[in-house]
Design an enzyme around this catalytic site. Sequence first.
Site, PDB file in Angstrom:
ATOM      1  N   LYS A   1      12.431   6.190 -49.227  1.00 33.71           N
ATOM      2  CA  LYS A   1      11.483   6.220 -50.610  1.00 33.71           C
ATOM      3  C   LYS A   1      12.840   7.416 -50.895  1.00 33.71           C
ATOM      4  O   LYS A   1      12.484   7.580 -52.947  1.00 33.71           O
ATOM      5  CB  LYS A   1      10.331   6.985 -50.188  1.00 33.71           C
ATOM      6  N   SER A   2      13.895   7.704 -51.414  1.00 33.22           N
ATOM      7  CA  SER A   2      14.434   8.778 -52.548  1.00 33.22           C
ATOM      8  C   SER A   2      15.768   8.225 -52.311  1.00 33.22           C
ATOM      9  O   SER A   2      16.813   8.846 -53.488  1.00 33.22           O
ATOM     10  CB  SER A   2      14.912  10.512 -51.664  1.00 33.22           C
TER      11      SER A   2
ATOM     12  N   CYS B   1      15.093  31.583 -41.637  1.00 27.27           N
ATOM     13  CA  CYS B   1      15.935  32.720 -42.169  1.00 27.27           C
ATOM     14  C   CYS B   1      15.295  33.325 -41.994  1.00 27.27           C
ATOM     15  O   CYS B   1      16.427  34.755 -42.138  1.00 27.27           O
ATOM     16  CB  CYS B   1      14.810  32.015 -43.829  1.00 27.27           C
TER      17      CYS B   1
ATOM     18  N   GLN C   1       7.287  36.857 -45.881  1.00 25.14           N
ATOM     19  CA  GLN C   1       7.739  35.925 -46.476  1.00 25.14           C
ATOM     20  C   GLN C   1       7.568  34.584 -47.250  1.00 25.14           C
ATOM     21  O   GLN C   1       6.425  34.939 -47.289  1.00 25.14           O
ATOM     22  CB  GLN C   1       7.725  34.944 -44.861  1.00 25.14           C
TER      23      GLN C   1
ATOM     24  N   LYS D   1      10.540  32.725 -33.108  1.00 24.79           N
ATOM     25  CA  LYS D   1      12.274  32.269 -32.926  1.00 24.79           C
ATOM     26  C   LYS D   1      12.735  33.274 -33.216  1.00 24.79           C
ATOM     27  O   LYS D   1      13.419  33.802 -32.937  1.00 24.79           O
ATOM     28  CB  LYS D   1      11.668  31.426 -34.125  1.00 24.79           C
TER      29      LYS D   1
ATOM     30  N   HIS E   1      13.059  36.972 -48.604  1.00 22.56           N
ATOM     31  CA  HIS E   1      12.004  37.415 -47.830  1.00 22.56           C
ATOM     32  C   HIS E   1      11.942  38.872 -47.856  1.00 22.56           C
ATOM     33  O   HIS E   1      12.873  38.912 -48.033  1.00 22.56           O
ATOM     34  CB  HIS E   1      12.106  36.888 -46.435  1.00 22.56           C
TER      35      HIS E   1
END
Length: 348
Positions: free
Chosen positions: A39-40, A130, A157, A214, A242
């Site tokens: 679609k992109s 991150c 965050q 995580k 963050h």
Amino acid sequence: MGYRVAVVGATGNVGREILAILEEVNFPVEKMHAIASRKSKGVEVSFGDSTIKCEDIEQFDFSSVDLVLMSAGGGVSREWSEKIGKAGPIVIDNSSAFRQDPDVPLIVPEVNPDDAKLATKKNIVANPNCSTAQLVVALKPLHDAAKIKRVVVSTYQSVSGAGKEGMDELWNQTKAIYGLGDATPKKFPKQIAFNVIPYIGSFRDDGYTDEEAKMWDETHKMLDPSIKLTVTCVRVPVFVGHSEAVTVEFDRPIEPDEAREILREAPGILVVDKQEHDGYITPVDAAGEHAVYVSRIRKDPTVEHGLSFWVVSDNLRKGAALNAVQIAQLLDETGVISPKSGYRTLTV
């Protein structure tokens, strides 16, 4: 002469940031491909002074490139990364799909650069969460100096960690609260404008979220599995950057001044720590910057050998795009990858 590079997910926040940082650091690119979903296809993205059109991932020949920077989410990565790796190029994956795979190195170059030699096992290298990335950059030099026993982290965050939809929701809700639209939450479970949400990811049976898990899983893999770590992840109404409030217990005494000197000498860190109104860093200050900033270093009197401090970084950069590019530089400098053209960076 240089590398033939493909950025998968080139239209997203992190994908665009990867393209910008590759240009900023003068990574040797001979040919750049922007890859996205069907679609992109044809959507234009910027790379340096030029614009390139996105190509369809389903039709692209990945054997034609040397390096793939994957930033299209876990589902796309699970479908494509191993297939791409088998076709020849090394994949640097920004998702969580392969972070705990024992055959895939999880790398922050300031923390565990030697793991780069493991990259050819599956031709995949994982980029950490991150929040983990900035945390381990700050913990590594302190752990080398005085072994860390326990860490308590509360994160703050930004909404960009949830992608463009998260940023749009904060913007739209902020306007709506002043009477200009609908403030009903869509991306987040509760209102994010003028609010904080102590929940990121999904709940596990133990009451923690997978985002929190995580952080300890990835810290254990990259730094030391013996470190005890507990985390509370919080979404805050900040667009980019963050922040983390960190308390560390060591196995020996370590004074704040010693910690400041250790961190000032460490790669990737800037210490801004004075007891005045400009003596600490906020997310607004860190946005667009490469460094992990550490401020407010002080003793924690509640444990025998404790310190508390504040860590801030641009999550789209060191938390994602910058770290991915730094991994690419590491693979190049160590000779783990070399372009089919024959070029490789020479290091002394």
